[in-house]
Scaffold this motif. Structure first.
Motif, PDB file in Angstrom:
ATOM      1  N   UNK A  90      27.096  50.240 -18.907  1.00 38.21           N
ATOM      2  CA  UNK A  90      26.802  51.310 -17.963  1.00 38.21           C
ATOM      3  C   UNK A  90      26.945  50.864 -16.516  1.00 38.21           C
ATOM      4  N   UNK A  91      27.520  49.656 -16.316  1.00 36.47           N
ATOM      5  CA  UNK A  91      27.670  49.130 -14.961  1.00 36.47           C
ATOM      6  C   UNK A  91      29.148  49.001 -14.631  1.00 36.47           C
ATOM      7  N   UNK A  92      29.536  49.485 -13.458  1.00 35.59           N
ATOM      8  CA  UNK A  92      30.912  49.348 -12.990  1.00 35.59           C
ATOM      9  C   UNK A  92      30.896  48.535 -11.701  1.00 35.59           C
ATOM     10  N   UNK A 116      27.655  60.659 -10.999  1.00 38.09           N
ATOM     11  CA  UNK A 116      27.496  59.865 -12.230  1.00 38.09           C
ATOM     12  C   UNK A 116      26.202  59.059 -12.159  1.00 38.09           C
ATOM     13  N   UNK A 117      25.081  59.742 -12.252  1.00 38.50           N
ATOM     14  CA  UNK A 117      23.787  59.070 -12.100  1.00 38.50           C
ATOM     15  C   UNK A 117      23.415  58.227 -13.316  1.00 38.50           C
ATOM     16  N   UNK A 118      24.182  58.341 -14.398  1.00 42.96           N
ATOM     17  CA  UNK A 118      23.935  57.493 -15.569  1.00 42.96           C
ATOM     18  C   UNK A 118      24.588  56.129 -15.419  1.00 42.96           C
ATOM     19  N   UNK A 119      25.435  55.975 -14.387  1.00 40.29           N
ATOM     20  CA  UNK A 119      26.113  54.706 -14.158  1.00 40.29           C
ATOM     21  C   UNK A 119      25.365  53.862 -13.144  1.00 40.29           C
ATOM     22  N   UNK A 120      25.519  52.555 -13.288  1.00 35.63           N
ATOM     23  CA  UNK A 120      25.014  51.612 -12.291  1.00 35.63           C
ATOM     24  C   UNK A 120      26.222  50.966 -11.626  1.00 35.63           C
ATOM     25  N   UNK A 138      36.900  39.127 -16.052  1.00 37.34           N
ATOM     26  CA  UNK A 138      36.056  40.277 -16.400  1.00 37.34           C
ATOM     27  C   UNK A 138      34.700  40.240 -15.698  1.00 37.34           C
ATOM     28  N   UNK A 139      34.660  39.578 -14.552  1.00 31.70           N
ATOM     29  CA  UNK A 139      33.458  39.624 -13.718  1.00 31.70           C
ATOM     30  C   UNK A 139      33.519  40.813 -12.759  1.00 31.70           C
ATOM     31  N   UNK A 140      34.707  41.408 -12.633  1.00 30.26           N
ATOM     32  CA  UNK A 140      34.941  42.557 -11.762  1.00 30.26           C
ATOM     33  C   UNK A 140      35.726  43.592 -12.549  1.00 30.26           C
ATOM     34  N   UNK A 141      35.343  44.853 -12.427  1.00 27.82           N
ATOM     35  CA  UNK A 141      36.012  45.922 -13.181  1.00 27.82           C
ATOM     36  C   UNK A 141      37.117  46.593 -12.388  1.00 27.82           C
ATOM     37  N   UNK A 142      36.920  46.734 -11.087  1.00 27.44           N
ATOM     38  CA  UNK A 142      37.869  47.507 -10.275  1.00 27.44           C
ATOM     39  C   UNK A 142      38.000  46.881  -8.893  1.00 27.44           C
ATOM     40  N   UNK A 143      39.235  46.733  -8.428  1.00 24.39           N
ATOM     41  CA  UNK A 143      39.513  46.199  -7.095  1.00 24.39           C
ATOM     42  C   UNK A 143      40.241  47.264  -6.289  1.00 24.39           C
ATOM     43  N   UNK A 144      39.753  47.539  -5.093  1.00 25.27           N
ATOM     44  CA  UNK A 144      40.427  48.449  -4.177  1.00 25.27           C
ATOM     45  C   UNK A 144      41.026  47.598  -3.064  1.00 25.27           C
ATOM     46  N   UNK A 260      36.537  49.794 -19.430  1.00 30.65           N
ATOM     47  CA  UNK A 260      36.252  50.928 -18.543  1.00 30.65           C
ATOM     48  C   UNK A 260      37.527  51.669 -18.130  1.00 30.65           C
ATOM     49  N   UNK A 261      38.636  51.445 -18.846  1.00 32.23           N
ATOM     50  CA  UNK A 261      39.931  51.985 -18.436  1.00 32.23           C
ATOM     51  C   UNK A 261      39.881  53.500 -18.199  1.00 32.23           C
ATOM     52  N   UNK A 262      39.386  54.250 -19.164  1.00 30.57           N
ATOM     53  CA  UNK A 262      39.353  55.712 -19.031  1.00 30.57           C
ATOM     54  C   UNK A 262      38.418  56.149 -17.913  1.00 30.57           C
ATOM     55  N   UNK A 263      37.280  55.484 -17.803  1.00 26.15           N
ATOM     56  CA  UNK A 263      36.317  55.824 -16.756  1.00 26.15           C
ATOM     57  C   UNK A 263      36.923  55.573 -15.378  1.00 26.15           C
ATOM     58  N   UNK A 264      37.560  54.418 -15.203  1.00 25.82           N
ATOM     59  CA  UNK A 264      38.161  54.088 -13.908  1.00 25.82           C
ATOM     60  C   UNK A 264      39.218  55.115 -13.541  1.00 25.82           C
ATOM     61  N   UNK A 265      40.071  55.460 -14.490  1.00 19.94           N
ATOM     62  CA  UNK A 265      41.131  56.429 -14.215  1.00 19.94           C
ATOM     63  C   UNK A 265      40.534  57.772 -13.794  1.00 19.94           C
ATOM     64  N   UNK A 266      39.442  58.143 -14.411  1.00 15.96           N
ATOM     65  CA  UNK A 266      38.778  59.399 -14.061  1.00 15.96           C
ATOM     66  C   UNK A 266      38.175  59.329 -12.664  1.00 15.96           C
ATOM     67  N   UNK A 267      37.536  58.204 -12.344  1.00 19.61           N
ATOM     68  CA  UNK A 267      36.868  58.061 -11.051  1.00 19.61           C
ATOM     69  C   UNK A 267      37.854  58.030  -9.891  1.00 19.61           C
ATOM     70  N   UNK A 268      38.956  57.305 -10.045  1.00 21.92           N
ATOM     71  CA  UNK A 268      39.896  57.194  -8.932  1.00 21.92           C
ATOM     72  C   UNK A 268      40.713  58.468  -8.761  1.00 21.92           C
ATOM     73  N   UNK A 269      40.775  59.302  -9.795  1.00 19.69           N
ATOM     74  CA  UNK A 269      41.489  60.579  -9.640  1.00 19.69           C
ATOM     75  C   UNK A 269      40.761  61.483  -8.658  1.00 19.69           C
ATOM     76  N   UNK A 270      39.482  61.196  -8.450  1.00 20.09           N
ATOM     77  CA  UNK A 270      38.684  61.975  -7.488  1.00 20.09           C
ATOM     78  C   UNK A 270      38.423  61.201  -6.207  1.00 20.09           C
ATOM     79  N   UNK A 271      39.256  60.153  -5.970  1.00 28.20           N
ATOM     80  CA  UNK A 271      39.051  59.347  -4.770  1.00 28.20           C
ATOM     81  C   UNK A 271      39.236  60.203  -3.536  1.00 28.20           C
ATOM     82  N   UNK A 272      38.304  60.032  -2.596  1.00 25.63           N
ATOM     83  CA  UNK A 272      38.342  60.858  -1.385  1.00 25.63           C
ATOM     84  C   UNK A 272      37.919  60.012  -0.196  1.00 25.63           C
ATOM     85  N   UNK A 273      38.666  60.104   0.873  1.00 25.92           N
ATOM     86  CA  UNK A 273      38.324  59.441   2.125  1.00 25.92           C
ATOM     87  C   UNK A 273      38.359  60.478   3.225  1.00 25.92           C
TER      88      UNK A 273
END
Length: 278
Positions: A90-92, A116-120, A138-144, A260-273
């Motif tokens: 549950x941690x990203x 996503x309040x269920x995520x940490x 695998x100490x890091x899930x996603x790099x921007x 976390x492949x599917x979760x990451x793809x879902x999260x970045x599809x909503x990336x907003x700046x």
């Protein structure tokens, strides 16, 4: 075997007193006595000799003691490992340079938390080469980052473009001759930076913090490349004329076989700046 029975046995063997053991375990003395009798019944032996103010381990109790200690240690280790494993699901963990966190990534993280309040989330700051290594380990899930990866085992996806503009805190007629603060936006930016100035320029400061560069503009009478949107947020920033932007691409990078492949793809599809909101 009920581990609470072993826990009670260990406490009584340590205190040699049913009353003090009960206080330590937040139980009644009768509950402690009941647990010890139940454990003795299961083992078919007496574990303590009971005399007034003189409770001693029997030979069977002495024999059980090291096994009980090892069993409790093993049980605690098992609980800890399972808890950490469940928490990791549950941690990203998301990593980026400071200036990328400062340029909209923190706002994006805040929006993720609200939805996503269920995520940490674990937000990390480190140089890109270290964070790429952490991805592999695998100490890091996603790099921007501002540079796509060329490694087959890593997925790179462009998520946005941030226009950067050369700004000052006080406009002068000779803006291009003033001191320059260089921000480490990446290799692609460095090439465009050279083309912008059309000559070798020696920065008075190189940093990976956009906020630091902004703060130093006035005292150094310098210039630096910051996101165009910051001019709305910080009215003291003035663009160097004539206007000319450098477009900076942001990429999301993660392991192809990440859990976390599917979760990451879902999260970045909503990336907003802020740039995407203009």
């Amino acid at each position: 075997m009920d581990t609470e029975l072993l826990k009670t046995f260990l406490e009584v063997s340590k205190t040699r007193h049913f009353g003090r053991a009960a206080e330590s375990l937040y139980l009644t003395q009768s509950a402690v006595s009941s647990r010890i009798r139940l454990l003795e019944s299961q083992l078919g032996v007496n574990l303590f000799t009971r005399h007034r103010n003189n409770i001693r381990l029997t030979a069977a109790g002495e024999q059980l003691l090291p096994y009980a200690e090892n069993l409790m240690i093993t049980w605690q280790q098992a609980r800890s490992a399972i808890t950490k494993s469940n928490q990791k699901k549950n941690t990203l963990s998301i990593g980026a340079l400071p200036l990328i966190w400062e340029t909209g990534l923190t706002d994006w993280l805040e929006s993720l938390y609200l939805v996503h309040k269920n995520l940490q989330f674990d937000a990390r700051v480190a140089p890109r080469n270290i964070q790429v290594q952490q991805l592999h380990e695998r100490q890091l899930d996603l790099l921007i980052t501002t540079e796509p990866s060329k490694m087959d085992e890593l997925v790179s996806e462009k998520i946005t473009t941030i226009p950067l503009q050369l700004v000052v805190s006080e406009r002068k007629t000779s803006d291009k001759k003033r001191a320059y603060i260089s921000l480490d936006w990446g290799v692609d930016f460095s090439q465009q930076e050279k083309e912008y100035f059309a000559q070798e320029i020696v920065p008075i400061l190189t940093t990976s913090s956009a906020l630091m560069a902004k703060q130093l503009l006035r005292n150094t009478a310098g210039s630096t490349f910051l996101p165009e949107s910051w001019q709305n947020q910080y009215p003291e920033l003035k663009p160097v004329l004539p206007l000319q932007s450098i477009n900076l691409s942001l990429y999301a990078i993660w392991l192809q076989n990440s859990e976390h492949h599917q979760l990451i793809h879902k999260l970045i599809s909503n990336f907003n700046t802020p740039e995407n909101n203009d």
